[in-house]
Scaffold this active site. Structure first.
Site: not given
Length: 204
Positions: A13, A31, A98
């Site tokens: 998640g 990212k 991320e």
């Protein structure tokens, strides 16, 4: 402020959490390494879930074709990922970073995602998905972060609630729970806004 979103494994998640925190802070999103799913990348997913107009979505440092560990995907393309050579996007905004997979996912034959975390000077948000074995995986992930003196902002639990397991993790680690995300069937911008409102105060 920089926040590095990592997890206890793959598919726990991190992308949803990244969207929630990006929305809560109207932060930028980045990212560094995308391995596979280039037609519908994590950056695109977060962009589609975020409502505010203040976030910038920075391009990935590496966009790898194959859905596998970054070091293996890079090797297939004749590339070596060297964390020290990855340039963190310049921004005056908060930045949500991320990670790919979990804390110890390899980036090359010697270094892991942990090495990239250490270079970002970010606070770590650890995402835990409730499943059989997740207590062990969560504590191991927390321990490696602690050993390397990374600043851990807190933990987010995702999926079906397991109050006994969650309480054990919180007691053992001493980490605050920043948010718990229910097992949602459909993700919408409105749902992300609702979770963003819940977590906003815990990020200050």
């Amino acid at each position: 402020m920089r926040y590095f979103i990592t997890g206890i494994g793959t598919g726990v998640g991190k992308t949803v959490v990244s969207a929630i925190i990006t929305e809560a802070l109207q932060a930028d999103y980045w990212k560094p390494v995308q391995a596979g799913d280039l037609d519908y990348s994590d950056t695109q997913i977060v962009k589609n879930l975020v409502s505010n107009n203040g976030s910038t979505f920075h391009p990935e440092a590496f966009k790898l074709k194959n859905t596998m560990s970054p070091h293996a995907a890079a090797a297939l393309e004749g590339i070596e990922i060297i964390p020290e050579e990855i340039i963190i996007p310049g921004t005056e905004n908060d930045l949500v970073i991320e990670g790919a997979g979990g804390v110890m996912v390899p980036l090359n034959s010697r270094q892991t995602m942990l090495d990239l975390m250490l270079l970002t000077d970010a606070e770590i948000v650890l995402v835990s998905l409730n499943y059989l074995g997740s207590i062990n995986h969560t504590l191991l992930s927390w321990q490696i972060l602690e050993v390397h003196n990374l600043r851990i902002k807190g933990i987010i639990f995702n999926g079906e609630e397991n109050r006994e397991g969650e309480n054990f993790i919180l007691r053992h680690t001493g980490l605050p729970m920043l948010l718990r995300i229910n097992q949602e069937q459909v993700l919408t911008r409105e749902l992300i806004r609702q979770y963003a409102a819940l977590i906003k105060e815990n990020l200050k």
